[in-house]
Design a protein around this motif. Structure first.
Motif, PDB file in Angstrom:
ATOM      1  N   SER A  31       1.007  -1.099  -0.029  1.00  0.00           N
ATOM      2  CA  SER A  31      -0.006  -0.003   0.030  1.00  0.00           C
ATOM      3  C   SER A  31       0.851   1.382  -0.097  1.00  0.00           C
ATOM      4  O   SER A  31       0.609   2.122  -0.743  1.00  0.00           O
ATOM      5  N   GLU A  34       2.384   1.921  -3.361  1.00  0.00           N
ATOM      6  CA  GLU A  34       1.555   2.300  -4.305  1.00  0.00           C
ATOM      7  C   GLU A  34       1.430   3.818  -4.253  1.00  0.00           C
ATOM      8  O   GLU A  34       1.340   4.554  -5.218  1.00  0.00           O
ATOM      9  N   ARG A  81       2.857  -4.719 -10.257  1.00  0.00           N
ATOM     10  CA  ARG A  81       3.847  -4.618  -9.311  1.00  0.00           C
ATOM     11  C   ARG A  81       4.934  -5.676  -9.751  1.00  0.00           C
ATOM     12  O   ARG A  81       4.832  -6.498 -10.358  1.00  0.00           O
ATOM     13  N   GLN A 165      -1.477 -16.274 -11.053  1.00  0.00           N
ATOM     14  CA  GLN A 165      -1.348 -14.817 -11.750  1.00  0.00           C
ATOM     15  C   GLN A 165      -1.472 -15.192 -13.423  1.00  0.00           C
ATOM     16  O   GLN A 165      -1.124 -14.168 -14.000  1.00  0.00           O
ATOM     17  N   ASN A 193       3.627  -8.922 -11.536  1.00  0.00           N
ATOM     18  CA  ASN A 193       2.403  -9.190 -10.667  1.00  0.00           C
ATOM     19  C   ASN A 193       1.188  -8.169 -11.126  1.00  0.00           C
ATOM     20  O   ASN A 193       1.241  -7.089 -11.000  1.00  0.00           O
ATOM     21  N   ASP A 195      -2.972  -7.238 -10.185  1.00  0.00           N
ATOM     22  CA  ASP A 195      -4.045  -7.515  -9.136  1.00  0.00           C
ATOM     23  C   ASP A 195      -5.008  -8.384  -9.903  1.00  0.00           C
ATOM     24  O   ASP A 195      -5.222  -8.546 -11.258  1.00  0.00           O
ATOM     25  N   ASN A 196      -5.946  -9.195  -9.053  1.00  0.00           N
ATOM     26  CA  ASN A 196      -6.667 -10.005  -9.588  1.00  0.00           C
ATOM     27  C   ASN A 196      -7.739  -9.513 -10.591  1.00  0.00           C
ATOM     28  O   ASN A 196      -8.103 -10.194 -11.434  1.00  0.00           O
ATOM     29  N   ASN A 198      -7.030  -7.391 -12.837  1.00  0.00           N
ATOM     30  CA  ASN A 198      -6.479  -7.223 -14.165  1.00  0.00           C
ATOM     31  C   ASN A 198      -6.015  -8.566 -14.872  1.00  0.00           C
ATOM     32  O   ASN A 198      -5.559  -8.376 -15.997  1.00  0.00           O
ATOM     33  N   ILE A 270       5.561  -5.645  -4.668  1.00  0.00           N
ATOM     34  CA  ILE A 270       4.278  -6.363  -4.265  1.00  0.00           C
ATOM     35  C   ILE A 270       4.244  -6.416  -2.438  1.00  0.00           C
ATOM     36  O   ILE A 270       5.362  -6.682  -2.024  1.00  0.00           O
ATOM     37  N   THR A 280      -8.732 -16.300  -4.219  1.00  0.00           N
ATOM     38  CA  THR A 280      -8.632 -15.794  -5.452  1.00  0.00           C
ATOM     39  C   THR A 280      -9.681 -16.580  -6.528  1.00  0.00           C
ATOM     40  O   THR A 280     -10.040 -15.876  -7.463  1.00  0.00           O
TER      41      THR A 280
END
Length: 320
Positions: A31, A34, A81, A165, A193, A195-196, A198, A270, A280
């Motif tokens: 976080s 980012e 990431r 991934q 990596n 995000d889920n 994407n 990450i 996931t």
């Protein structure tokens, strides 16, 4: 049925989030990193990326309701990431600042909405992204890149089985004698990596960012442990290569020499947050169902429009 499943899965995810308080961000945590990436972008004050990030950070509601930005996924630097800062520096330097600051749109309609022109072909500074920048006291200088996902030729091969991934199945490089080059680590496109959200269902055809955006940016870019090992592997390098100690081959026959330079804007690193094994899968199921619902809703709107036109035409004929 799809709506029922979506609600059911969403409740399951809601229970997980309600019983897990956010972890405190660490120096290398996700976080905070980012936020640092966004800060780096905001420092590029006269760019479209900085303006977009400012509105996203300070005027999120405005951004979500504007037709001209609804199609924009974000800035390249915010969409992936990496595992460590060294690899981060290499990939960011390879892409360059202009590409790291590129805006990414789902469709060409989204690209067209970002910039308007007058009758002489000059940019209308009161419309599109330029007009939006003016409304918050900013100005976009110079050119900026916009990447249109639907116009990219996606990777058409398979994905590594059971990989959360959705990494691409790419044939490992082979030297002329058939042996594998020493020091080869992986292809760059599989070392980022996502995000889920994407991983898939980003485009109308159901493609994710790895097989569209990042495959277009990295293609078969190879990553090696050392520069020496990378140079020994030259016979099997087809789309450029990087080495963790700073070596860079931009493309066949083009070597980047000298000291590495830091690009002002880099990917986030990450976080180490661990999720339950089924998290996931459930989140992916929710996303797939929502994507299918969106497609069905769009088909229904299209059919309703055709029906309304047909009714209007019949009414017009009946009156005559």
């Amino acid at each position: 049925m799809n709506l029922y499943l979506t609600c059911k899965f969403s409740v399951t995810l809601g229970k997980y989030h309600s019983t897990n308080t956010p972890q405190k961000a660490t120096k290398n945590g996700g976080s905070r990193n980012e936020e640092e990436t966004t800060e780096q972008i905001l420092k590029q004050e006269i760019t479209a990326a900085a303006m977009f990030c400012q509105i996203k950070t300070q005027h999120a509601t405005l951004l979500s309701n504007l037709p001209l930005t609804k199609d924009v996924l974000g800035v390249v630097a915010t969409l992936a990431r990496v595992d460590n800062d060294n690899l981060n520096r290499l990939l960011s330097e390879y892409l360059g600042l202009e590409t790291m600051l590129a805006l990414v749109c789902r469709s060409f309609e989204g690209v067209k909405a970002l910039e308007k022109y007058d009758g002489e072909g000059k940019i209308n500074s009161s419309a599109g992204l330029h007009g939006l920048a003016y409304s918050i006291g900013r100005k976009i200088n110079g050119r900026f890149l916009v990447i249109c996902l639907e116009d990219l030729r996606p990777y058409i091969g398979g994905f590594i089985a059971d990989d959360p991934q959705k990494k691409l199945v790419l044939s490992k490089p082979k030297l002329p004698d058939g042996s594998s080059p020493t020091g080869f680590l992986d292809f760059a496109v599989n070392m980022i990596n996502l995000d889920n959200g994407n991983l898939y269902c980003i485009t109308a055809k159901g493609h994710g960012l790895r097989e569209t955006l990042f495959y277009a940016l990295f293609s078969h870019l190879q990553v090696y442990r050392t520069r020496t090992e990378m140079l020994l592997a030259l016979p099997c390098i087809t789309h450029g290569a990087l080495s963790l100690d700073g070596g860079m081959i931009k493309r066949n026959g083009v070597f980047a020499l000298g000291n590495r330079t830091d690009v002002e804007v880099k990917f986030p690193v990450i976080s180490s947050r661990c999720l339950p094994a089924d998290y996931t899968k459930i989140e992916d199921a929710v996303r797939m169902l929502k994507w299918e619902q969106g497609n069905i809703a769009e088909d229904m709107r299209r059919e309703q429009s055709l029906l309304d036109k047909a009714k209007a035409q019949l009414m017009g004929e009946s009156k005559t």
